[in-house]
Design an enzyme around this catalytic site. Structure first.
Site, mmCIF file in Angstrom:
data_model
loop_
_atom_site.group_PDB
_atom_site.id
_atom_site.type_symbol
_atom_site.label_atom_id
_atom_site.label_comp_id
_atom_site.label_asym_id
_atom_site.label_seq_id
_atom_site.Cartn_x
_atom_site.Cartn_y
_atom_site.Cartn_z
ATOM 1 N N HIS A 127 0.819 -1.223 0.000
ATOM 2 C CA HIS A 127 0.000 0.000 0.000
ATOM 3 C C HIS A 127 0.843 1.259 0.000
ATOM 4 O O HIS A 127 0.346 2.331 0.357
ATOM 5 C CB HIS A 127 -0.966 -0.017 1.202
ATOM 6 C CG HIS A 127 -1.985 -1.110 1.107
ATOM 7 N ND1 HIS A 127 -2.691 -1.573 2.176
ATOM 8 C CD2 HIS A 127 -2.393 -1.853 0.043
ATOM 9 C CE1 HIS A 127 -3.511 -2.545 1.779
ATOM 10 N NE2 HIS A 127 -3.342 -2.738 0.492
ATOM 11 N N ALA A 163 1.940 -8.834 18.832
ATOM 12 C CA ALA A 163 3.106 -9.111 17.978
ATOM 13 C C ALA A 163 4.389 -9.213 18.793
ATOM 14 O O ALA A 163 5.165 -10.172 18.642
ATOM 15 C CB ALA A 163 3.220 -8.004 16.926
ATOM 16 N N GLU A 205 -7.061 -11.091 18.434
ATOM 17 C CA GLU A 205 -8.450 -11.465 18.135
ATOM 18 C C GLU A 205 -8.521 -12.364 16.906
ATOM 19 O O GLU A 205 -7.618 -12.354 16.075
ATOM 20 C CB GLU A 205 -9.279 -10.197 17.835
ATOM 21 C CG GLU A 205 -9.295 -9.172 18.938
ATOM 22 C CD GLU A 205 -9.872 -7.834 18.450
ATOM 23 O OE1 GLU A 205 -9.895 -6.894 19.249
ATOM 24 O OE2 GLU A 205 -10.259 -7.744 17.258
HETATM 25 C C1 BV8 Z 1 -7.872 -2.052 -5.536
HETATM 26 C C2 BV8 Z 1 -4.108 3.405 2.600
HETATM 27 C C3 BV8 Z 1 -8.553 -2.167 -7.834
HETATM 28 C C4 BV8 Z 1 -3.015 3.666 3.482
HETATM 29 C C5 BV8 Z 1 -5.666 1.644 2.751
HETATM 30 C C6 BV8 Z 1 -11.877 -7.167 -4.017
HETATM 31 C C7 BV8 Z 1 -10.758 -7.111 -4.827
HETATM 32 C C8 BV8 Z 1 -10.111 -5.899 -5.034
HETATM 33 C C9 BV8 Z 1 -10.574 -4.722 -4.432
HETATM 34 C C10 BV8 Z 1 -11.677 -4.793 -3.623
HETATM 35 C C11 BV8 Z 1 -12.324 -5.997 -3.416
HETATM 36 N N1 BV8 Z 1 -13.352 -5.743 -2.593
HETATM 37 C C12 BV8 Z 1 -13.375 -4.419 -2.253
HETATM 38 C C13 BV8 Z 1 -12.372 -3.805 -2.878
HETATM 39 C C14 BV8 Z 1 -12.070 -2.395 -2.773
HETATM 40 C C15 BV8 Z 1 -11.105 -2.070 -1.630
HETATM 41 C C16 BV8 Z 1 -11.324 -2.882 -0.374
HETATM 42 O O1 BV8 Z 1 -10.607 -3.846 -0.131
HETATM 43 N N2 BV8 Z 1 -12.274 -2.486 0.439
HETATM 44 C C17 BV8 Z 1 -12.537 -3.209 1.672
HETATM 45 C C18 BV8 Z 1 -12.605 -2.232 2.844
HETATM 46 C C19 BV8 Z 1 -13.792 -4.021 1.499
HETATM 47 N N3 BV8 Z 1 -9.741 -2.264 -2.080
HETATM 48 C C20 BV8 Z 1 -9.142 -1.291 -2.758
HETATM 49 O O2 BV8 Z 1 -9.673 -0.245 -3.072
HETATM 50 C C21 BV8 Z 1 -7.696 -1.533 -3.152
HETATM 51 N N4 BV8 Z 1 -7.549 -1.198 -4.553
HETATM 52 O O3 BV8 Z 1 -8.209 -3.171 -5.309
HETATM 53 O O4 BV8 Z 1 -7.818 -1.500 -6.815
HETATM 54 C C22 BV8 Z 1 -10.007 -1.852 -7.592
HETATM 55 C C23 BV8 Z 1 -10.405 -0.530 -7.481
HETATM 56 C C24 BV8 Z 1 -11.778 -0.231 -7.267
HETATM 57 C C25 BV8 Z 1 -12.718 -1.268 -7.136
HETATM 58 C C26 BV8 Z 1 -12.288 -2.611 -7.204
HETATM 59 C C27 BV8 Z 1 -10.938 -2.893 -7.440
HETATM 60 C C28 BV8 Z 1 -6.761 -0.640 -2.349
HETATM 61 C C29 BV8 Z 1 -6.704 -1.095 -0.925
HETATM 62 C C30 BV8 Z 1 -5.690 -0.218 -0.142
HETATM 63 C C31 BV8 Z 1 -6.474 0.754 0.667
HETATM 64 N N5 BV8 Z 1 -5.569 1.562 1.453
HETATM 65 N N6 BV8 Z 1 -5.072 2.606 3.366
HETATM 66 C C32 BV8 Z 1 -3.451 4.650 4.514
HETATM 67 O O5 BV8 Z 1 -4.080 5.658 4.179
HETATM 68 O O6 BV8 Z 1 -3.151 4.378 5.660
HETATM 69 S S1 BV8 Z 1 -6.607 0.580 3.668
HETATM 70 C C33 BV8 Z 1 -5.937 0.266 5.188
HETATM 71 O O7 BV8 Z 1 -6.368 -1.073 5.501
HETATM 72 C C34 BV8 Z 1 -4.426 0.220 5.300
HETATM 73 O O8 BV8 Z 1 -3.752 0.228 4.071
HETATM 74 C C35 BV8 Z 1 -4.171 -1.093 5.975
HETATM 75 O O9 BV8 Z 1 -2.943 -1.565 5.678
HETATM 76 C C36 BV8 Z 1 -5.259 -1.927 5.420
HETATM 77 C C37 BV8 Z 1 -5.539 -3.197 6.171
HETATM 78 O O10 BV8 Z 1 -5.815 -2.854 7.520
HETATM 79 P P1 BV8 Z 1 -5.009 -3.683 8.651
HETATM 80 O O11 BV8 Z 1 -3.563 -3.477 8.430
HETATM 81 O O12 BV8 Z 1 -5.509 -5.061 8.695
HETATM 82 O O13 BV8 Z 1 -5.401 -2.881 9.973
HETATM 83 P P2 BV8 Z 1 -6.757 -2.988 10.825
HETATM 84 O O14 BV8 Z 1 -6.803 -1.788 11.709
HETATM 85 O O15 BV8 Z 1 -7.903 -3.298 9.922
HETATM 86 O O16 BV8 Z 1 -6.534 -4.294 11.729
HETATM 87 C C38 BV8 Z 1 -5.522 -4.294 12.726
HETATM 88 C C39 BV8 Z 1 -5.425 -5.708 13.248
HETATM 89 O O17 BV8 Z 1 -4.333 -5.758 14.172
HETATM 90 C C40 BV8 Z 1 -6.649 -6.181 13.986
HETATM 91 O O18 BV8 Z 1 -6.973 -7.504 13.584
HETATM 92 C C41 BV8 Z 1 -6.218 -6.182 15.463
HETATM 93 O O19 BV8 Z 1 -6.857 -7.210 16.205
HETATM 94 C C42 BV8 Z 1 -4.755 -6.454 15.341
HETATM 95 N N7 BV8 Z 1 -3.914 -5.954 16.446
HETATM 96 C C43 BV8 Z 1 -4.137 -4.889 17.242
HETATM 97 N N8 BV8 Z 1 -3.116 -4.766 18.123
HETATM 98 C C44 BV8 Z 1 -2.236 -5.768 17.847
HETATM 99 C C45 BV8 Z 1 -2.748 -6.528 16.785
HETATM 100 N N9 BV8 Z 1 -2.107 -7.600 16.275
HETATM 101 C C46 BV8 Z 1 -0.938 -7.934 16.852
HETATM 102 N N10 BV8 Z 1 -0.370 -7.247 17.867
HETATM 103 C C47 BV8 Z 1 -0.999 -6.179 18.396
HETATM 104 N N11 BV8 Z 1 -0.440 -5.506 19.430
#
Ligand code: BV8
Length: 229
Positions: A111, A221, A205
């Protein structure tokens, strides 16, 4: 318990939870970024086109925050494994640069990065760690754009291809700190087991990826990674 050193080809697939203990906010769940800000207003091309200064103000805050955080022992341990084992790579969804600050070099940033700027009209990308940024505009007069993959942006084909190859050919995939809701990144983790990898999840989780994992280690982690040494 799974031991990293028992495998030749290992990929660490990380998300925002990998940096949570450093003080870098996650995106979802308690205190998550998307709970405080609408990504439609601050983290997408339309918002940037509409109000680049507001988008930069948001990303400048995130650069300053990440710069004030330090990698934790889990980051340093992954970097140590990478130094000792040529078959270790990192595929990260994170943009905070924490893995690199801990010394990781074989990394695929799906990303993008808070620490890279790009000028799309001029086709240039540059590394920039200034906090605050000296110039929001490139010499051409246009605004620099954060080199980040926002929702609706396509991932770089070369980066996605290299990450997919690493995961499809690894023997051990260690998934750390991701909710597994963002595609196509999550798809890489989902398909790993079908390509023969042993898949281990480290997360306090259960997640959308848990069903695709062989082993789920409930914990943080920095607490769990040392148990794989
Ligand atoms: C794209 C930018 C073509 C950076 C982000 C199917 C196929 C393709 C695309 C899609 C699809 N379905 C939907 C889509 C569209 C979309 C998407 O995925 N939407 C989701 C929400 C349904 N995807 C896109 O748009 C992607 N582009 O595919 O292009 C296209 C275009 C249009 C339509 C179709 C296709 C681009 C995706 C990138 C988006 N960019 N952010 C920024 O601004 O920061 S998203 C954001 O989420 C970040 O990038 C991040 O990396 C990403 C994932 O989040 P996580 O890292 O998992 O973080 P989260 O907070 O969710 O979870 C944290 C976890 O850590 C938790 O589980 C928690 O329990 C745990 N945790 C907490 N503390 C700890 C811990 N674990 C360990 N130790 C701890 N201490």
């Amino acid at each position: 318990m799974v031991k990293v050193s028992n495998f030749n080809k290992v990929v660490f697939f990380t998300g925002a939870g990998m940096s949570a203990e450093c003080g870098v906010p996650t995106y979802r769940g308690q205190g998550g970024l998307w709970g405080q800000y609408r990504h439609e207003d601050y983290a997408c091309q339309e918002a940037f086109d509409r109000d680049p200064e507001a988008v930069w103000e948001f990303h400048e805050r995130r650069r300053a925050q990440a710069a004030g955080c330090q990698p934790h022992r889990g980051h340093f341990l992954i970097a140590e494994w990478e130094r000792e084992m040529p078959g270790v790579q990192v595929v990260t969804q994170n943009i905070d640069g924490m893995h690199q600050r801990a010394g990781v070099t074989r990394i695929h940033e799906l990303h993008g990065s808070l620490w890279r700027l790009r000028c799309d009209p001029c086709g240039i990308v540059e590394e920039n760690h200034e906090v605050p940024l000296g110039h929001l505009r490139h010499a051409c007069g246009g605004f620099w754009r954060p080199d980040i993959v926002w929702f609706g942006d396509c991932l770089r084909r070369d980066v996605l291809g290299d990450a997919r190859h690493a995961i499809r050919t690894c023997e051990l995939l260690v998934i750390v700190g991701t909710s597994g809701v963002v595609y196509p990144a999550a798809q890489l983790a989902v398909e790993a087991r079908a390509f023969g990898a042993l898949v281990v999840e480290i997360n306090p989780e259960a997640t959308h990826l848990t069903a695709s994992c062989d082993v789920s280690l409930r914990g943080s982690a920095s607490e769990i990674l040392p148990q794989l040494a």
